[in-house]
Design a protein around this motif. Structure first.
Motif, short mmCIF file in Angstrom:
data_model
loop_
_atom_site.label_atom_id
_atom_site.label_comp_id
_atom_site.label_asym_id
_atom_site.label_seq_id
_atom_site.Cartn_x
_atom_site.Cartn_y
_atom_site.Cartn_z
N UNK A 92 0.80 -1.22 0.00
CA UNK A 92 0.00 0.00 0.00
C UNK A 92 0.83 1.27 0.00
N UNK A 93 2.11 1.16 0.36
CA UNK A 93 2.94 2.35 0.49
C UNK A 93 2.78 3.03 1.83
N UNK A 94 1.97 2.46 2.71
CA UNK A 94 1.75 3.04 4.03
C UNK A 94 2.95 2.76 4.92
N UNK A 95 3.08 3.54 5.97
CA UNK A 95 4.20 3.37 6.89
C UNK A 95 3.81 2.62 8.16
N UNK A 96 2.50 2.41 8.37
CA UNK A 96 2.06 1.68 9.56
C UNK A 96 1.02 0.64 9.15
N UNK A 97 0.92 -0.44 9.90
CA UNK A 97 -0.11 -1.45 9.61
C UNK A 97 -1.53 -0.88 9.67
N UNK A 98 -1.78 0.05 10.58
CA UNK A 98 -3.12 0.64 10.68
C UNK A 98 -3.48 1.41 9.40
N UNK A 99 -2.53 2.20 8.93
CA UNK A 99 -2.77 2.96 7.69
C UNK A 99 -2.90 2.01 6.50
N UNK A 100 -2.09 0.94 6.49
CA UNK A 100 -2.17 -0.03 5.40
C UNK A 100 -3.55 -0.69 5.37
N UNK A 101 -4.10 -1.01 6.55
CA UNK A 101 -5.44 -1.60 6.61
C UNK A 101 -6.50 -0.65 6.09
N UNK A 102 -6.38 0.59 6.49
CA UNK A 102 -7.35 1.60 6.02
C UNK A 102 -7.26 1.78 4.51
N UNK A 103 -6.04 1.82 3.99
CA UNK A 103 -5.85 1.97 2.54
C UNK A 103 -6.41 0.76 1.80
N UNK A 104 -6.15 -0.43 2.31
CA UNK A 104 -6.68 -1.64 1.67
C UNK A 104 -8.19 -1.63 1.62
N UNK A 105 -8.82 -1.26 2.74
CA UNK A 105 -10.30 -1.18 2.77
C UNK A 105 -10.81 -0.15 1.78
N UNK A 106 -10.18 1.00 1.75
CA UNK A 106 -10.61 2.08 0.84
C UNK A 106 -10.41 1.68 -0.62
N UNK A 107 -9.33 0.96 -0.91
CA UNK A 107 -9.10 0.51 -2.29
C UNK A 107 -10.18 -0.47 -2.73
N UNK A 108 -10.60 -1.34 -1.82
CA UNK A 108 -11.70 -2.26 -2.16
C UNK A 108 -12.98 -1.49 -2.46
N UNK A 109 -13.26 -0.44 -1.70
CA UNK A 109 -14.43 0.40 -1.97
C UNK A 109 -14.31 1.08 -3.33
N UNK A 110 -13.12 1.58 -3.63
CA UNK A 110 -12.90 2.24 -4.93
C UNK A 110 -13.10 1.24 -6.07
#
Length: 137
Positions: free
Chosen positions: A51-69
């Motif tokens: 995801x390019x995120x720096x933390x697991x929490x941000x990576x989870x949020x990005x993954x969820x948002x990408x699925x919505x997109x």
């Protein structure tokens, strides 16, 4: 002819790949080789790597948002296809009645509507939608 190219992965591993059907090293038309080493750490990489995120929490949020997109994109594509069908129906009726294939005043309304709602990118989007619906003029 076969050209051998070298590549270096993010892990620093260098490999060579033969690219069939190409000519000359560095010449136009040469297909660059894909990196030979893994782009993520051995073991498949972490969510933060994907995801390019720096933390697991941000990576989870990005993954969820990408699925919505991805879901929204599928719905948008479906709506665009539906719009194309309706546009085709309108165009066939207009031509059958002796009218022109394109109704420029209506197209200007659509361009203005999208531009007002989304700015310049909206106008570009409207142009693309109009072209999908009626073809190039």
């Amino acid at each position: 002819m076969t050209v051998t190219t070298s590549s270096t992965s993010t892990t620093g591993v260098t490999g060579t790949t033969a690219v069939p059907g190409t000519t000359g090293s560095g010449a136009a038309g040469v297909t660059p080789a894909a990196p030979t080493g893994p782009a993520v750490p051995a073991g498949g990489g972490s969510t933060t790597d994907r995801t390019g995120a720096r933390t697991p929490a941000a990576a989870g949020e990005i993954g969820d948002a990408r699925r919505l997109i991805d879901d929204l994109d599928e719905r948008i594509i479906g709506l665009i296809r539906e719009r194309m069908e309706v546009s085709d129906r309108i165009q066939r009726a207009r031509i059958a009645s002796g009218g022109r294939r394109v109704h420029l005043a209506r197209e200007m309304e659509v361009l203005r509507h999208y531009g007002d709602a989304l700015g310049r990118p909206g106008t570009d989007l409207a142009m693309t939608l109009l072209e999908l619906g009626r073809g190039r003029i």
